[in-house]
Enzyme design. Sequence first.
Site, PDB file in Angstrom:
ATOM      1  N   THR A   1       0.981  -1.316   0.071  1.00 17.93           N
ATOM      2  CA  THR A   1      -0.005  -0.005   0.143  1.00 17.93           C
ATOM      3  C   THR A   1       0.909   1.192  -0.035  1.00 17.93           C
ATOM      4  O   THR A   1       0.168   2.415  -0.474  1.00 17.93           O
ATOM      5  CB  THR A   1      -1.119  -0.025   1.200  1.00 17.93           C
ATOM      6  OG1 THR A   1      -0.166   0.285   2.508  1.00 17.93           O
ATOM      7  CG2 THR A   1      -1.870  -1.151   1.175  1.00 17.93           C
TER       8      THR A   1
ATOM      9  N   LEU B   1      -3.111   4.562  -0.628  1.00 17.61           N
ATOM     10  CA  LEU B   1      -4.518   4.356  -0.614  1.00 17.61           C
ATOM     11  C   LEU B   1      -4.457   2.537  -0.180  1.00 17.61           C
ATOM     12  O   LEU B   1      -4.615   1.776  -1.118  1.00 17.61           O
ATOM     13  CB  LEU B   1      -5.062   4.447  -2.002  1.00 17.61           C
ATOM     14  CG  LEU B   1      -5.475   5.682  -2.217  1.00 17.61           C
ATOM     15  CD1 LEU B   1      -6.010   6.260  -3.716  1.00 17.61           C
ATOM     16  CD2 LEU B   1      -6.218   6.403  -1.141  1.00 17.61           C
ATOM     17  N   HIS B   2      -4.359   2.728   1.164  1.00 15.21           N
ATOM     18  CA  HIS B   2      -4.269   1.106   1.604  1.00 15.21           C
ATOM     19  C   HIS B   2      -5.477   0.238   1.134  1.00 15.21           C
ATOM     20  O   HIS B   2      -5.419  -0.841   0.550  1.00 15.21           O
ATOM     21  CB  HIS B   2      -4.384   1.028   3.123  1.00 15.21           C
ATOM     22  CG  HIS B   2      -3.377   2.048   3.715  1.00 15.21           C
ATOM     23  ND1 HIS B   2      -1.982   1.634   3.955  1.00 15.21           N
ATOM     24  CD2 HIS B   2      -3.491   3.290   4.477  1.00 15.21           C
ATOM     25  CE1 HIS B   2      -1.471   2.761   4.433  1.00 15.21           C
ATOM     26  NE2 HIS B   2      -2.156   3.544   4.804  1.00 15.21           N
ATOM     27  N   ASP B   3      -6.644   0.579   1.808  1.00 14.70           N
ATOM     28  CA  ASP B   3      -7.542  -0.426   1.660  1.00 14.70           C
ATOM     29  C   ASP B   3      -8.336  -0.527   0.193  1.00 14.70           C
ATOM     30  O   ASP B   3      -8.522  -1.570  -0.205  1.00 14.70           O
ATOM     31  CB  ASP B   3      -8.975   0.347   2.505  1.00 14.70           C
ATOM     32  CG  ASP B   3      -8.605   0.109   3.729  1.00 14.70           C
ATOM     33  OD1 ASP B   3      -7.447  -0.746   4.407  1.00 14.70           O
ATOM     34  OD2 ASP B   3      -9.098   0.929   4.934  1.00 14.70           O
TER      35      ASP B   3
END
Length: 312
Positions: A195, A241-243
């Site tokens: 991420t 933008l991890h998720d």
Amino acid sequence: MARQIIIDTDPGQDDAVAILLALASPEDLTVLGLTAVAGNVPLPLTQKNTRIVCELAGKPQMRVFAGCDAPLQRKLVTAEHVHGKTGLDGPQMDDPVMPLQPQHAVDFIIDTLRRAPSGTVTLCPLGPLTNIATAFLKAPDIIARVQQVVLMGGAYFEVGNITPSAEFNIFVDPEAAAVVFKSGVPLVVLPLDVTHKALTSTARIAAFRNMGTRVGTMVAEWTDFFERFDVQKYGSQGAPLHDPCVIAYLLRPELFSGRFINVEIETTGEFTLGMTVADWWGVSGRTANALFIGHVDEVGFFDLLTERISRL
Ligand code: BDR
Ligand code: CA
């Protein structure tokens, strides 16, 4: 056929973008429901924020369930310093009108997995693993029925973000993470190693803003807000933008690569609580239990995200 998923989430601006990406992709993903968990902010806010995002996507018919309001054994740790007081700081948002479902999120997860043909429902945790672990502990029969758990959490090369050694989602509820990682469920992990490569930039945020849609503007404002924290902390060019990496993995797995390895969760370490001890180099002799992703084609990722978000 579209893959059936349950999104387990604690919005969070990056959770919000992940939900939008999923809801913009009906030909690939059928979202059976969204389950909120305490994490970035307390549960009353995460369940409300989940409904705000569904309405923003023009999908008020989505079912949103509230789940666990605290980790299995610990006091909740939150991340307002990253996401702001509401969890979705940035643009001004109205309260949602769509209802919260009366059923507990954990029971929804259990019932859905028992009703659907075995191996047809994928769980997508974007926050601490409390709801998923509680479901597995309450109804162990569902574990064998899960198609895959594809989650955002942990780190190997990037080590930690909330502590020097732990990533936030795993750190908040390490006991829950240990339940999931030891369960034998087919597991795909999108850690910080990936991420932190999916970074926004001025041009990428401008692409959202230039869509000229309400959703595009919101995504630009959320990522703008979220960015300030990582730019200050890491000196990076933008915000990770991890998720959305979880949903992008489901849509375009070929954009990602990793290794099938053993991953254990540290639940007792004095300095390493919540660490994902990932045997990337295969030195432990322990049995592999997770596909641990290490790389993403970031251009492909942002092309996909921008194209899908522009549909809303
Ligand atoms: C994770 O923690 C949260 O702050 C984000 O929403 C993401 O799920 C990153 O460590
Ligand atoms: Ca999250």
